[in-house]
Motif scaffolding. Structure first.
Motif, PDB file in Angstrom:
ATOM      1  N   ASN A 119       0.814  -1.223   0.000  1.00 34.19           N
ATOM      2  CA  ASN A 119       0.000   0.000   0.000  1.00 34.19           C
ATOM      3  C   ASN A 119       0.846   1.272   0.000  1.00 34.19           C
ATOM      4  O   ASN A 119       0.359   2.331  -0.397  1.00 34.19           O
ATOM      5  N   ILE A 120       2.102   1.152   0.423  1.00 31.52           N
ATOM      6  CA  ILE A 120       2.971   2.337   0.465  1.00 31.52           C
ATOM      7  C   ILE A 120       3.818   2.458  -0.799  1.00 31.52           C
ATOM      8  O   ILE A 120       3.934   3.539  -1.385  1.00 31.52           O
ATOM      9  N   SER A 124       0.503   2.582  -7.247  1.00 34.46           N
ATOM     10  CA  SER A 124      -0.777   3.198  -6.886  1.00 34.46           C
ATOM     11  C   SER A 124      -0.877   3.406  -5.371  1.00 34.46           C
ATOM     12  O   SER A 124      -1.972   3.645  -4.853  1.00 34.46           O
ATOM     13  N   GLY A 125       0.271   3.315  -4.691  1.00 33.84           N
ATOM     14  CA  GLY A 125       0.287   3.382  -3.244  1.00 33.84           C
ATOM     15  C   GLY A 125       0.366   4.796  -2.697  1.00 33.84           C
ATOM     16  O   GLY A 125       0.290   5.798  -3.425  1.00 33.84           O
ATOM     17  N   TYR A 132       3.128  12.688  -6.193  1.00 32.46           N
ATOM     18  CA  TYR A 132       2.352  13.291  -7.282  1.00 32.46           C
ATOM     19  C   TYR A 132       1.620  14.542  -6.811  1.00 32.46           C
ATOM     20  O   TYR A 132       1.577  15.557  -7.519  1.00 32.46           O
ATOM     21  N   SER A 133       1.076  14.490  -5.605  1.00 29.91           N
ATOM     22  CA  SER A 133       0.300  15.624  -5.100  1.00 29.91           C
ATOM     23  C   SER A 133       1.165  16.854  -4.827  1.00 29.91           C
ATOM     24  O   SER A 133       0.684  17.981  -4.942  1.00 29.91           O
ATOM     25  N   ILE A 134       2.441  16.642  -4.496  1.00 27.21           N
ATOM     26  CA  ILE A 134       3.318  17.795  -4.230  1.00 27.21           C
ATOM     27  C   ILE A 134       4.143  18.170  -5.462  1.00 27.21           C
ATOM     28  O   ILE A 134       4.992  19.061  -5.384  1.00 27.21           O
ATOM     29  N   GLU A 138       5.135  13.780 -12.300  1.00 27.08           N
ATOM     30  CA  GLU A 138       3.989  14.244 -13.074  1.00 27.08           C
ATOM     31  C   GLU A 138       2.893  13.192 -13.163  1.00 27.08           C
ATOM     32  O   GLU A 138       1.722  13.526 -13.300  1.00 27.08           O
ATOM     33  N   GLU A 139       3.271  11.917 -13.104  1.00 25.84           N
ATOM     34  CA  GLU A 139       2.312  10.832 -13.134  1.00 25.84           C
ATOM     35  C   GLU A 139       2.754   9.767 -12.130  1.00 25.84           C
ATOM     36  O   GLU A 139       3.951   9.604 -11.881  1.00 25.84           O
ATOM     37  N   GLN A 140       1.798   9.056 -11.571  1.00 24.78           N
ATOM     38  CA  GLN A 140       2.140   8.022 -10.612  1.00 24.78           C
ATOM     39  C   GLN A 140       2.933   6.895 -11.252  1.00 24.78           C
ATOM     40  O   GLN A 140       3.720   6.221 -10.593  1.00 24.78           O
ATOM     41  N   SER A 141       2.753   6.714 -12.555  1.00 20.17           N
ATOM     42  CA  SER A 141       3.494   5.660 -13.253  1.00 20.17           C
ATOM     43  C   SER A 141       4.983   5.966 -13.343  1.00 20.17           C
ATOM     44  O   SER A 141       5.784   5.070 -13.636  1.00 20.17           O
ATOM     45  N   GLN A 142       5.373   7.228 -13.094  1.00 22.42           N
ATOM     46  CA  GLN A 142       6.797   7.581 -13.101  1.00 22.42           C
ATOM     47  C   GLN A 142       7.517   7.075 -11.851  1.00 22.42           C
ATOM     48  O   GLN A 142       8.747   7.038 -11.823  1.00 22.42           O
TER      49      GLN A 142
END
Length: 287
Positions: A119-120, A124-125, A132-134, A138-142
């Protein structure tokens, strides 16, 4: 004499059952590893399966992967665990820190630790979402794939979460029982905190560090659940490979699984012997 022997006498019935099951299973596994498996018509002892397994590239890759995971996680856990124990010793709020460290990671099952790491660290954790939020990615896949990779980062992270507190508690128990006068004398002779730790405290806790290393190395080397849940497709950890061979629909693969199990047992016995030696060393220091 009767009072001393009474507990052992009372344990005899249970020990007969437990040791009987364990030893009979070990003997059967050893016989099957030597090719004696009457269920499928194998009645002759041979070293063929040991030769094929020990020379197999798949086995060697699994052995190297298991040794790598165990060694890396154990070394890092011991290093950080000792630092954590020393920081707890010097902390003014020891009790709260001790309870938090001891109760949370140590009592949590390894399966839960695997879910926590997933989960961490999964793409997708929690960590990729935070980055990504900060705006760091640019994308979680990075976010790099840290799970199911050949470096075993996810497995090592889960082991560290479990093992660092264990090492810290073992070492802290020894540190807290060392006479404070030893450190005071060293300080009076001009030693700083770093010198006191490396020249006074570290030699005294070294046997407990060694025993802790052996315990966590042995567990991580023979553990099945974390490598199975977080490990790569190839190479497989040795216990996972043994399980795959054991569950193969063809019973002809059973001797190969038993060979791997016997190798794991042999390594475990060596580690038990080393632990006993380290325990003798601890007793020698405590005299």
């Amino acid at each position: 004499m009767e009072k001393k022997l009474k507990p052992f006498i009372m344990l005899i019935p249970v020990m007969i059952v437990v040791l009987g099951i364990f030893l009979s299973g070990l003997v059967m596994a050893f016989m099957q590893s030597l090719g004696y498996f009457r269920a499928i018509g194998l009645t002759e002892f041979t070293l063929k399966y040991y030769k094929e397994v020990l020379t197999s590239q798949g086995f060697l890759s699994s052995l190297g992967f298991s040794l790598y995971i165990s060694m890396v996680s154990s070394i890092i856990a011991v290093f950080l665990g000792v630092l954590l124990a020393y920081s707890i010793l010097r902390s003014k709020h020891r009790k709260g820190i001790e309870e938090m460290i001891y109760k949370l990671p140590i009592v949590v099952p390894h399966i839960v630790a695997a879910l926590l790491v997933y989960n961490i660290l999964s793409q997708s954790g929690i960590l990729p979402r935070l980055l990504y939020s900060i705006g760091i990615i640019e994308e979680q896949s990075q976010f790099p794939s840290l799970l199911y990779d050949k470096n075993g980062i996810g497995i090592i992270a889960a082991y560290l979460w479990k093992e660092i507190p264990f090492v810290a508690m073992v070492v802290y128990t020894i540190l807290s029982n060392i006479n404070n006068k030893l450190s005071a004398v060293a300080h009076n002779l001009g030693a700083n905190n770093r010198q006191v730790f490396f020249h006074v405290l570290l030699p005294l806790i070294m046997p407990s560090i060694l025993s802790s290393f052996i315990i966590i190395f042995a567990f991580s080397f023979g553990a099945y659940e974390l490598p199975f849940l977080l490990g790569p497709t190839t190479p497989k950890a040795l216990p996972v490979k043994a399980y795959i061979e054991y569950t193969n629909p063809s019973l002809a693969n059973r001797p190969y699984a038993m060979v791997i199990n016997m190798i794991l047992t042999f390594v475990s016995l060596i580690l038990v012997w080393l632990y006993n030696k380290s325990f003798e060393l601890i007793s020698k220091y405590n005299r």
